[in-house]
Design an enzyme around this catalytic site. Structure first.
Site, mmCIF file in Angstrom:
data_model
loop_
_atom_site.group_PDB
_atom_site.id
_atom_site.type_symbol
_atom_site.label_atom_id
_atom_site.label_comp_id
_atom_site.label_asym_id
_atom_site.label_seq_id
_atom_site.Cartn_x
_atom_site.Cartn_y
_atom_site.Cartn_z
ATOM 1 N N GLY A 7 0.841 -1.198 0.000
ATOM 2 C CA GLY A 7 0.000 0.000 0.000
ATOM 3 C C GLY A 7 0.868 1.236 0.000
ATOM 4 O O GLY A 7 1.476 1.569 1.022
ATOM 5 N N LYS A 165 -6.391 3.505 18.835
ATOM 6 C CA LYS A 165 -6.593 4.432 17.718
ATOM 7 C C LYS A 165 -8.067 4.780 17.568
ATOM 8 O O LYS A 165 -8.423 5.912 17.216
ATOM 9 C CB LYS A 165 -6.068 3.801 16.425
ATOM 10 N N GLU A 172 -10.844 12.897 18.732
ATOM 11 C CA GLU A 172 -10.631 13.834 17.627
ATOM 12 C C GLU A 172 -11.960 14.366 17.093
ATOM 13 O O GLU A 172 -12.107 15.565 16.829
ATOM 14 C CB GLU A 172 -9.858 13.119 16.522
#
Length: 297
Positions: A7, A165, A172
């Protein structure tokens, strides 16, 4: 250290550049022949690496990640390690780890934050997996993280990196929602003549100073009112997973949930809901909104 990277998009490609700048030998593969890849297939990537191998998967979560890891399970050998650096759901990590473990292949899940700025600033990395596998790949993590003492954590066993995460992204969401609400309030007030400059002033000396405010300054430099930005914000899944996990754990997360609902509303999903609300207000109270005439009985 030698490693394969699968990727080479905006994240993976920049990570390869940073790793090479730190002296690591990276063999890159991407399905796109114009990606700057070093090899043209997964088989060639595995063949180009000396055992025991480390292969980092940096492709979209879901089926692309699942199929890539499944193929690596067929190609790799005992002692090799797979790192999933995408935004996979933490519950999927244990399934991947268990499948690979049957062939003696190690697995680490890595939550990555830093976006397109990570090549220069470094990436915040949250790792899940065994101590042994973590230490083997640690030179790669140390090169990717920012300079200094922060930015890298071995969060826990398999799944811990992506769980961390997920929580990070939920926070966030809430922070961005709060900044947006504050900006909107000032935009509609007669008391603040330059909301963008006001928020930019908070970048130093304020308790809400953050990198997000630095990015806000970039965004408003040539468009202080942000009128050129579409009022639509997609949600990538992590905040939804966090709210689901929090419900299971009995943790109230109203700020994250509100930010999530707002993003879903921005995509037009609330149009039918609001039509019902408007229609019912017209029925019981005569509150007619003259977009189209609403008949009352």
């Amino acid at each position: 250290m030698q490693m394969g990277m699968i990727g080479l998009g905006r994240m993976g490609g920049n990570m390869v550049k940073r790793l090479r700048e730190h002296g690591h030998e990276i063999v890159g593969y991407d399905m796109n022949p114009d990606s700057g890849r070093d090899v043209a297939s997964l088989e060639a990537l595995v063949g180009a690496l000396a055992a025991p191998r480390v292969v980092w998967v940096m492709v979209p979560a879901g089926k692309p990640t699942e199929s890539t890891i499944a193929k690596l399970g067929e190609l790799l050998e005992p002692g090799d390690i797979v790192v999933d650096g995408g935004n996979s759901k933490y519950t999927e990590d244990r399934e991947h780890a268990a499948t690979l473990a049957q062939r003696g292949i190690g697995f680490l899940d890595c939550g990555v934050s830093g976006g397109v700025w990570g090549e220069a600033r470094g990436y915040a990395l949250m790792i899940g997996g065994s101590d042994e596998d973590y230490e083997r790949v640690r030179p790669i993590f140390e090169a990717l993280k920012p300079e200094g003492d922060y930015g890298l954590v071995h969060a826990g066993p398999v799944g811990g990196g992506h769980f961390a995460k997920m929580v990070h992204n939920g926070i966030e969401y809430g922070m961005m929602q709060a900044f947006g609400e504050g900006f909107a309030t000032m935009m509609r007030s007669e008391y603040v003549t330059d909301p963008a400059a006001t928020m930019d002033s908070w970048r130093e000396g304020s308790v809400v100073a953050s990198w997000l405010l630095d990015l806000f300054d970039n965004a408003t430099e040539h468009d202080p009112s942000l009128k050129g930005v579409p009022a639509v914000a997609n949600e990538s899944g992590e905040a939804r997973w966090m709210v689901e996990a929090a419900l299971e754990l009995g943790v109230p997360t109203p700020a994250t949930a509100a930010a999530l609902w707002q993003r879903q509303t921005s995509r037009g999903g609330a149009d039918d809901i609001l039509r019902v609300v408007t229609a019912l207000r017209a029925q019981f109270g005569g509150h007619v909104t003259k977009v189209d005439e609403i008949a009352t009985h």
